[in-house]
Structure formats: structure tokens, C-alpha cells
Design a protein around this motif. Structure first.
Motif, PDB file in Angstrom:
ATOM      1  N   GLN A   7       0.837  -1.170   0.000  1.00  0.00           N
ATOM      2  CA  GLN A   7       0.000   0.000   0.000  1.00  0.00           C
ATOM      3  C   GLN A   7       0.888   1.242   0.000  1.00  0.00           C
ATOM      4  O   GLN A   7       2.027   1.218   0.427  1.00  0.00           O
ATOM      5  CB  GLN A   7      -0.911   0.003   1.231  1.00  0.00           C
ATOM      6  N   ARG A 284      -1.438  -7.560   7.694  1.00  0.00           N
ATOM      7  CA  ARG A 284      -2.011  -6.599   6.761  1.00  0.00           C
ATOM      8  C   ARG A 284      -1.754  -6.994   5.305  1.00  0.00           C
ATOM      9  O   ARG A 284      -2.657  -6.996   4.468  1.00  0.00           O
ATOM     10  CB  ARG A 284      -1.423  -5.211   7.023  1.00  0.00           C
ATOM     11  N   ASP A 288      -5.596  -9.987   2.217  1.00  0.00           N
ATOM     12  CA  ASP A 288      -6.391 -10.163   1.001  1.00  0.00           C
ATOM     13  C   ASP A 288      -6.063 -11.484   0.311  1.00  0.00           C
ATOM     14  O   ASP A 288      -6.960 -12.212  -0.143  1.00  0.00           O
ATOM     15  CB  ASP A 288      -6.154  -8.997   0.039  1.00  0.00           C
ATOM     16  N   TRP A 289      -4.783 -11.796   0.231  1.00  0.00           N
ATOM     17  CA  TRP A 289      -4.371 -13.067  -0.395  1.00  0.00           C
ATOM     18  C   TRP A 289      -5.008 -14.243   0.348  1.00  0.00           C
ATOM     19  O   TRP A 289      -5.527 -15.183  -0.269  1.00  0.00           O
ATOM     20  CB  TRP A 289      -2.847 -13.190  -0.373  1.00  0.00           C
ATOM     21  N   ARG A 291      -7.746 -14.359   2.217  1.00  0.00           N
ATOM     22  CA  ARG A 291      -9.187 -14.445   2.009  1.00  0.00           C
ATOM     23  C   ARG A 291      -9.529 -15.024   0.630  1.00  0.00           C
ATOM     24  O   ARG A 291     -10.481 -15.807   0.487  1.00  0.00           O
ATOM     25  CB  ARG A 291      -9.822 -13.060   2.181  1.00  0.00           C
ATOM     26  N   ARG A 292      -8.752 -14.651  -0.375  1.00  0.00           N
ATOM     27  CA  ARG A 292      -9.027 -15.153  -1.731  1.00  0.00           C
ATOM     28  C   ARG A 292      -8.742 -16.640  -1.876  1.00  0.00           C
ATOM     29  O   ARG A 292      -9.339 -17.308  -2.710  1.00  0.00           O
ATOM     30  CB  ARG A 292      -8.180 -14.382  -2.756  1.00  0.00           C
ATOM     31  N   ARG A 389       2.356 -14.258  -1.765  1.00  0.00           N
ATOM     32  CA  ARG A 389       1.288 -13.703  -2.616  1.00  0.00           C
ATOM     33  C   ARG A 389       1.348 -14.256  -4.039  1.00  0.00           C
ATOM     34  O   ARG A 389       0.340 -14.241  -4.767  1.00  0.00           O
ATOM     35  CB  ARG A 389       1.375 -12.191  -2.633  1.00  0.00           C
TER      36      ARG A 389
END
Length: 393
Positions: A7, A284, A288-289, A291-292, A389
Motif C-alpha cells: 500500500q 495486513r 487479502d491473499w 481471504r481469496r 502472494r
């Protein structure tokens, strides 16, 4: 130090490196070599020297506990606990199946039978709702392990021990300076044990401590630790000579190891802040990785202040775990699994302690620990995050 994330506008560092990223690396905090030299200059390098006293006092102040005794390992501290509880043949000890072998061995050495309880699916700690069903008239103690530095459900466990009159021992190897509802871990049981192995937040290579929360146990603990003699009373001038008075063994670490540990404790705030940053960066930047891809990150209940001991992933299945290990190894990154469930071991079968623990079996096959150590820098952590990732289970 620059902290690279996915980010913001920062440019990530290069991803390619010939350098291996280890799972763990013992790290100097500052004054280790100077203090070891002081211990040598003091001409006291055996146990219970000035640095031993300093390290013990530090833990006592930090935890608010009446007595701490350094030991050569957490294993030895557990063996002391077994001796102090007068554990013997016919006794049973309740403990989680998902723990290191020392949690059981210390009591098995005294002739007791381990009774393994399954873990919770969220924190991976012992499932407090299953403990009472495991209690019998032969239950001598309950041993809890604060896995990954996150507290067990201590309100329920303390109440259970009180209701049944059973001793509580905390294997606090992962969780020094963690807390539960504001109370320090290691201060709930009659005794707790600490580890200062090189994989722990604070280390002296090999080392441990027995935390004694019941003052009635202190005199006997000193005897047990001093080979069954009243040598501690002799050094305090309370007796004119010391002699063999009880069972015991040699549990004292060298004062040079205590000197190393004192240097680590001096940097407590910096070490813990660094480990918190590492943990939170993983959480952090991998959220996202995860959850996918159906991967679960560590769960920290609201009432728990964790010790930031490790960061792990729970992959969808054992095949995905094995594939990720190989994926990271190809990128010169070492990530490792953790405990083989004790109830599934050959020794458990010999002891008749091999009842199924299905949640433990499941998480043990899927869990993977990522690199985590005190001088793990942002560049190397970015390499790990980027490599994870890039993996598609």
C-alpha cells in the motif's frame, strides 16, 4: 528503517536475492558480549551469580510474581514443576495434544499418564470446553500452553481448577509478556514455565525459568533446583552447612547465559515493538491473499494481548501446505510446519493416551510458520510476503 508494503507510494526493493532467509535467527540485542565478559571477570560463571539474580528480578518485577528461578531450559522448569507437585505413578495430567513433547515428558518421567485434550480451531489453544470431561479422581494437574503467545481461555480454566481442587501449570514458553484481560500470562497457575531457547522472543541460546506464584512452594523449589540440598539457605547464612534433604537435580544455568539474557531483557520494549511490526505487516499484507485462497491467519481474541511470538498460515489442506513450503524453498525462503500431535505419537500409543483429537490433527497438517526473528528487516519480509502472494493453492 523503511517499511515496504503493498500500500502507499513506496517502491518495493528488489525481489531477487541469493541470500537465504532462515525461519529463525538468534539475534544480539546490545550488551551480550560485554555482560558475558563481566561474568568472566567476576570469577563466577556457574549458577546463581549476579546476572542470574538480575534476570530473575527482572521477570519478577515484570510479572508481579513472588519468585522466579532461572533454569537450564523450559523442559527443566517443567520437570521441577512435576517434582514440586509430587507427581507419581497413577497420576494423570491433562494437557493439549498440540504442544511440544516436554509438556508431557516432564510428568511422564515421574510415572504419570498424559491425558490429551483437543485444541480450539481459532486460537489453537486447549479447548477449555473439553477439559472437564477428561478429569478423573487421578487428575493431578492441568497444563495449559499459550500457543503462539496468545492466551488460553483462562477465566474458564482457572474456575475449573478451583472447582475441582486441581493444580494449574502454565507452559508459557511462547507467551512471556502476553496477557489475558490485563493479567500477565504466567501468573494464573501455581507455577508457570518460560523458555529462552534461541527461537524465543528473548533468548540465551538454551535456558528457561520456573515462575512460582504460590509462595508456599518457594522453599521446596529452591531445594529441588539445588540437587535436593538446602544450599540456598546456606548461602543466605540460615544454616551453617548444607546437606541432602529431598529429591532434586541440577537445574541451574551458567551465569554467562544469564548475562546474555540480561542484555536481551534490557531491550524488551524495542524487541517487542519490532516483533509487533513484523506480525502486523504479515497480517495486513497477506490478508487479502488469504481471504481469496481460503487460508486462515492467526486469531487474536479481544481479551488477549499477544506476545508476538510467531506468525502462521493455515492452508486449505496438507497438499497446499507442502506445495507452499516447496514454493518458498525455491525462492530461498525457509518456512516450517509445527508440532506433530502428541496423541498420535508412538509414545502416546504405549501409554494408552492416543485418543483422537480431530481438530489438532487437522490444524497440524495445514499450519505453516513464516520467518520471524528480532532483526528481520523490511527488505527480507517483503521477499517473503511477495513470494507468498505469488502462490496459488
Amino acid at each position: 528503517m523503511v517499511r515496504y508494503t503493498t500500500q502507499g507510494s513506496g517502491t518495493p526493493p528488489p525481489l531477487e536475492s541469493d541470500r537465504v532467509i532462515p525461519f529463525n535467527k538468534p539475534c544480539f540485542a546490545g550488551n551480550e558480549q560485554r555482560y558475558i565478559a563481566e561474568a568472566i571477570a567476576n570469577r563466577h560463571i556457574s549458577g546463581d551469580g549476579a546476572f542470574t539474580a538480575r534476570a530473575q528480578a527482572f521477570i519478577e518485577r515484570a510479572l508481579g510474581t513472588p519468585k522466579v528461578l532461572l533454569t537450564t531450559s523450559c523442559t527443566d522448569a517443567l520437570e521441577m514443576a512435576a517434582l514440586l507437585l509430587d507427581v507419581g505413578p497413577g497420576d494423570e495430567i491433562i494437557l493439549p495434544a498440540f504442544t511440544f513433547v516436554s509438556s508431557a515428558n516432564a510428568f511422564v518421567l515421574r510415572g504419570a499418564k498424559p491425558v490429551f485434550v483437543d485444541c480450539r480451531a481459532d486460537t489453537l489453544n486447549i479447548d477449555e470446553s473439553l477439559i472437564e470431561a477428561a478429569i478423573t479422581p487421578r487428575t493431578k494437574a492441568i497444563v495449559v500452553v499459550h500457543y503462539a503467545g496468545v492466551a488460553c481461555e483462562m477465566d474458564a480454566i482457572v474456575a475449573l481448577c478451583s472447582r475441582h481442587g486441581i493444580a494449574l501449570v502454565e507452559d508459557n514458553a511462547h507467551a512471556l509478556f502476553g496477557s489475558y484481560r490485563g493479567k500477565a500470562l504466567g501468573t494464573f497457575g501455581r507455577m508457570a514455565t518460560q523458555s529462552f531457547h534461541e527461537t524465543k522472543n528473548f533468548t540465551c541460546g538454551e535456558g528457561g525459568a520456573l515462575v512460582i506464584n504460590d509462595p508456599l512452594l518457594i522453599p521446596e523449589a529452591e531445594i529441588v533446583r539445588e540437587k535436593g540440598t538446602n544450599r540456598s539457605r546456606f548461602f543466605r547464612g540460615e544454616v551453617d552447612k548444607y546437606t541432602w534433604v529431598s529429591e532434586g537435580s541440577s537445574f541451574l544455568p551458567s551465569d554467562m547465559l544469564a548475562a546474555f539474557l540480561c542484555a536481551q531483557f534490557e531491550e524488551r520494549d524495542r524487541i517487542q515493538a519490532t516483533r509487533r511490526r513484523i506480525w502486523e505487516t504479515y497480517e495486513r499484507d497477506l490478508g487479502d491473499w488469504a481471504r481469496r485462497h481460503g487460508c486462515i491467519l492467526p486469531t487474536i481474541p479481544e481479551e488477549c494481548e499477544q506476545a508476538y511470538h510467531m506468525f502462521y498460515l493455515l492452508l486449505p489442506d496438507v497438499g497446499a501446505r507442502s506445495a507452499l513450503i516447496e514454493h518458498l524453498r525455491a525462492r530461498r525462503i525457509n518456512a516450517v510446519s509445527h508440532y506433530v500431535p502428541l496423541n498420535e505419537s508412538p509414545m502416546a500409543a504405549r501409554l494408552g493416551s492416543d485418543a483422537p483429537c480431530p481438530v489438532t490433527h487437522d490444524v497440524a497438517e495445514r499450519l505453516l510458520r513464516l520467518p520471524f526473528y528480532n532483526d528481520f528487516d523490511a527488505v527480507d519480509q517483503w521477499r517473503v510476503v511477495d513470494a507468498v502472494r505469488a502462490f496459488d493453492p
